[in-house]
Design a protein around this motif. Structure first.
Motif, PDB file in Angstrom:
ATOM      1  N   GLY A 199      49.400  10.231  69.041  1.00  0.00           N
ATOM      2  CA  GLY A 199      49.845   9.499  70.558  1.00  0.00           C
ATOM      3  C   GLY A 199      49.248  10.374  71.648  1.00  0.00           C
ATOM      4  N   GLU A 200      48.995   9.415  72.675  1.00  0.00           N
ATOM      5  CA  GLU A 200      48.296   9.866  74.035  1.00  0.00           C
ATOM      6  C   GLU A 200      49.015  10.782  74.821  1.00  0.00           C
ATOM      7  OE1 GLU A 200      46.543   6.448  75.854  1.00  0.00           O
ATOM      8  OE2 GLU A 200      45.071   6.125  74.222  1.00  0.00           O
ATOM      9  N   ALA A 201      50.263  10.318  75.065  1.00  0.00           N
ATOM     10  CA  ALA A 201      51.122  10.900  76.240  1.00  0.00           C
ATOM     11  C   ALA A 201      52.915  10.765  76.072  1.00  0.00           C
ATOM     12  CB  ALA A 201      50.525  10.775  77.451  1.00  0.00           C
ATOM     13  N   VAL A 202      53.351  11.229  76.797  1.00  0.00           N
ATOM     14  CA  VAL A 202      54.838  10.761  77.106  1.00  0.00           C
ATOM     15  C   VAL A 202      54.879  10.862  78.397  1.00  0.00           C
ATOM     16  CG1 VAL A 202      57.366  11.709  76.771  1.00  0.00           C
ATOM     17  CG2 VAL A 202      55.434  12.119  74.874  1.00  0.00           C
ATOM     18  N   GLU A 203      55.156   9.669  79.201  1.00  0.00           N
ATOM     19  CA  GLU A 203      55.515   9.245  80.570  1.00  0.00           C
ATOM     20  C   GLU A 203      57.009   9.437  80.793  1.00  0.00           C
ATOM     21  OE1 GLU A 203      53.515   5.794  81.830  1.00  0.00           O
ATOM     22  OE2 GLU A 203      51.668   6.221  80.705  1.00  0.00           O
ATOM     23  N   VAL A 204      57.103  10.380  81.784  1.00  0.00           N
ATOM     24  CA  VAL A 204      58.676  10.612  81.941  1.00  0.00           C
ATOM     25  C   VAL A 204      59.064   9.882  83.418  1.00  0.00           C
ATOM     26  CG1 VAL A 204      60.614  12.121  82.410  1.00  0.00           C
ATOM     27  CG2 VAL A 204      58.796  12.586  80.541  1.00  0.00           C
ATOM     28  N   MET A 205      59.944   9.027  83.539  1.00  0.00           N
ATOM     29  CA  MET A 205      60.270   8.323  84.716  1.00  0.00           C
ATOM     30  C   MET A 205      61.550   8.445  85.231  1.00  0.00           C
ATOM     31  SD  MET A 205      59.301   4.516  83.591  1.00  0.00           S
ATOM     32  CE  MET A 205      58.375   5.481  82.164  1.00  0.00           C
ATOM     33  N   ALA A 206      62.180   8.612  86.237  1.00  0.00           N
ATOM     34  CA  ALA A 206      63.583   8.794  86.784  1.00  0.00           C
ATOM     35  C   ALA A 206      63.971   7.480  86.582  1.00  0.00           C
ATOM     36  CB  ALA A 206      63.582   9.119  88.222  1.00  0.00           C
ATOM     37  N   MET A 207      65.498   7.567  86.352  1.00  0.00           N
ATOM     38  CA  MET A 207      66.511   6.224  86.226  1.00  0.00           C
ATOM     39  C   MET A 207      67.291   6.260  87.220  1.00  0.00           C
ATOM     40  SD  MET A 207      66.727   5.778  82.041  1.00  0.00           S
ATOM     41  CE  MET A 207      67.626   4.313  82.111  1.00  0.00           C
ATOM     42  N   HIS A 222      63.591  16.004  87.703  1.00  0.00           N
ATOM     43  CA  HIS A 222      62.518  15.286  86.804  1.00  0.00           C
ATOM     44  C   HIS A 222      61.595  16.233  86.224  1.00  0.00           C
ATOM     45  CE1 HIS A 222      59.698  11.657  87.471  1.00  0.00           C
ATOM     46  NE2 HIS A 222      59.683  11.894  86.442  1.00  0.00           N
ATOM     47  N   GLU A 223      61.086  17.337  86.894  1.00  0.00           N
ATOM     48  CA  GLU A 223      60.206  18.303  86.262  1.00  0.00           C
ATOM     49  C   GLU A 223      60.866  18.838  85.029  1.00  0.00           C
ATOM     50  OE1 GLU A 223      61.150  18.108  89.572  1.00  0.00           O
ATOM     51  OE2 GLU A 223      59.213  17.496  90.380  1.00  0.00           O
ATOM     52  N   ALA A 224      62.206  19.372  84.916  1.00  0.00           N
ATOM     53  CA  ALA A 224      62.878  19.839  83.888  1.00  0.00           C
ATOM     54  C   ALA A 224      62.898  18.632  82.691  1.00  0.00           C
ATOM     55  CB  ALA A 224      64.358  20.152  84.198  1.00  0.00           C
ATOM     56  N   ALA A 225      63.035  17.515  83.152  1.00  0.00           N
ATOM     57  CA  ALA A 225      62.722  16.389  81.903  1.00  0.00           C
ATOM     58  C   ALA A 225      61.650  16.474  81.246  1.00  0.00           C
ATOM     59  CB  ALA A 225      63.209  15.024  82.778  1.00  0.00           C
ATOM     60  N   ALA A 226      60.545  16.278  82.241  1.00  0.00           N
ATOM     61  CA  ALA A 226      59.183  16.491  81.761  1.00  0.00           C
ATOM     62  C   ALA A 226      58.985  17.670  80.956  1.00  0.00           C
ATOM     63  CB  ALA A 226      58.175  16.192  83.102  1.00  0.00           C
ATOM     64  N   ALA A 227      59.391  18.845  81.224  1.00  0.00           N
ATOM     65  CA  ALA A 227      59.105  19.947  80.579  1.00  0.00           C
ATOM     66  C   ALA A 227      59.651  19.708  79.053  1.00  0.00           C
ATOM     67  CB  ALA A 227      59.717  21.094  81.121  1.00  0.00           C
ATOM     68  N   MET A 228      60.664  19.048  78.769  1.00  0.00           N
ATOM     69  CA  MET A 228      61.250  18.843  77.496  1.00  0.00           C
ATOM     70  C   MET A 228      59.938  18.512  76.594  1.00  0.00           C
ATOM     71  SD  MET A 228      64.801  17.006  77.748  1.00  0.00           S
ATOM     72  CE  MET A 228      65.857  17.193  79.143  1.00  0.00           C
ATOM     73  N   PHE A 229      58.948  17.638  76.920  1.00  0.00           N
ATOM     74  CA  PHE A 229      58.298  16.890  76.151  1.00  0.00           C
ATOM     75  C   PHE A 229      56.959  17.680  76.013  1.00  0.00           C
ATOM     76  CE2 PHE A 229      61.201  14.030  77.739  1.00  0.00           C
ATOM     77  CZ  PHE A 229      61.543  13.398  76.466  1.00  0.00           C
ATOM     78  N   GLU A 230      56.801  19.044  76.481  1.00  0.00           N
ATOM     79  CA  GLU A 230      55.477  19.765  76.653  1.00  0.00           C
ATOM     80  C   GLU A 230      55.211  20.145  74.844  1.00  0.00           C
ATOM     81  OE1 GLU A 230      55.102  21.718  80.744  1.00  0.00           O
ATOM     82  OE2 GLU A 230      56.328  22.937  79.259  1.00  0.00           O
ATOM     83  N   ALA A 231      54.059  19.721  74.407  1.00  0.00           N
ATOM     84  CA  ALA A 231      53.836  20.179  73.135  1.00  0.00           C
ATOM     85  C   ALA A 231      54.753  19.181  72.046  1.00  0.00           C
ATOM     86  CB  ALA A 231      54.118  21.557  72.549  1.00  0.00           C
ATOM     87  N   HIS A 232      54.993  17.982  72.571  1.00  0.00           N
ATOM     88  CA  HIS A 232      55.986  17.145  71.616  1.00  0.00           C
ATOM     89  C   HIS A 232      55.217  16.789  70.514  1.00  0.00           C
ATOM     90  CE1 HIS A 232      58.166  13.585  70.517  1.00  0.00           C
ATOM     91  NE2 HIS A 232      59.279  14.253  71.202  1.00  0.00           N
ATOM     92  N   PRO A 233      55.744  16.572  69.433  1.00  0.00           N
ATOM     93  CA  PRO A 233      54.769  15.967  68.233  1.00  0.00           C
ATOM     94  C   PRO A 233      54.253  14.771  68.144  1.00  0.00           C
ATOM     95  CG  PRO A 233      57.044  16.704  67.511  1.00  0.00           C
ATOM     96  CD  PRO A 233      57.230  16.889  69.012  1.00  0.00           C
ATOM     97  N   HIS A 234      54.618  13.802  69.179  1.00  0.00           N
ATOM     98  CA  HIS A 234      54.157  12.590  69.675  1.00  0.00           C
ATOM     99  C   HIS A 234      52.475  12.901  69.627  1.00  0.00           C
ATOM    100  CE1 HIS A 234      53.164   8.467  70.911  1.00  0.00           C
ATOM    101  NE2 HIS A 234      52.641   9.186  71.987  1.00  0.00           N
ATOM    102  N   PHE A 235      52.284  13.813  70.444  1.00  0.00           N
ATOM    103  CA  PHE A 235      50.650  14.113  70.730  1.00  0.00           C
ATOM    104  C   PHE A 235      50.388  15.409  70.147  1.00  0.00           C
ATOM    105  CE2 PHE A 235      53.030  15.006  74.577  1.00  0.00           C
ATOM    106  CZ  PHE A 235      52.693  16.446  74.897  1.00  0.00           C
ATOM    107  N   ALA A 236      51.154  16.212  69.849  1.00  0.00           N
ATOM    108  CA  ALA A 236      50.708  17.592  69.035  1.00  0.00           C
ATOM    109  C   ALA A 236      50.372  17.353  67.712  1.00  0.00           C
ATOM    110  CB  ALA A 236      51.912  18.603  69.308  1.00  0.00           C
ATOM    111  N   ILE A 237      51.122  16.421  67.008  1.00  0.00           N
ATOM    112  CA  ILE A 237      50.781  16.169  65.642  1.00  0.00           C
ATOM    113  C   ILE A 237      50.367  14.723  65.406  1.00  0.00           C
ATOM    114  CG2 ILE A 237      51.876  16.066  63.317  1.00  0.00           C
ATOM    115  CD1 ILE A 237      53.684  18.135  64.256  1.00  0.00           C
ATOM    116  N   PHE A 238      50.857  13.788  65.915  1.00  0.00           N
ATOM    117  CA  PHE A 238      50.408  12.112  65.839  1.00  0.00           C
ATOM    118  C   PHE A 238      49.472  12.004  66.659  1.00  0.00           C
ATOM    119  CE2 PHE A 238      54.910  11.932  64.138  1.00  0.00           C
ATOM    120  CZ  PHE A 238      54.384  11.805  62.616  1.00  0.00           C
TER     121      PHE A 238
END
Length: 111
Positions: A97-105, A79-95
């Protein structure tokens, strides 16, 4: 490998706030494409933007507002590795957006 759904969240633009200009949109979309290319091996479903919501309940169907703006499904060891993919994601780094929520499936029990 475990799967994770990431949902992009954001609030409606504040009254009077101007949308991103063309340069910001272009820079953001390029960065988003670069992010997708850089994580192509982990992306299971590229997802996409989310539109207006209809909420279905025991009382029927009605329009509903939420903060969800898009999604993507990825695979990662943890789960932590999946969340780490989104650090500094353009969704909130440029646009705006507020956040990226990552949930297990997790798998469906009994299947």
């Amino acid at each position: 490998m475990p799967k994770f759904m990431a949902v992009y969240t954001g609030s409606p633009a504040k009254a009077g706030a101007s949308p991103p200009d063309e340069e910001t949109i272009g820079r953001g979309m390029k960065a988003w494409g670069d992010w997708m290319a850089g994580h192509a091996g982990a992306i299971v479903d590229t997802g996409g933007p989310l539109g207006k919501t209809l909420r279905v309940s025991g009382g029927g169907v009605a329009p509903h507002a939420n903060a969800l703006t898009g999604y993507v499904i990825v695979e990662a060891e943890t789960h932590e590795a999946a969340a780490a993919m989104f650090e500094a994601h353009p969704h909130f780094a440029i646009f705006p957006g507020e956040a990226v929520e990552v949930m297990a499936m997790p798998p469906i029990p009994g299947q």
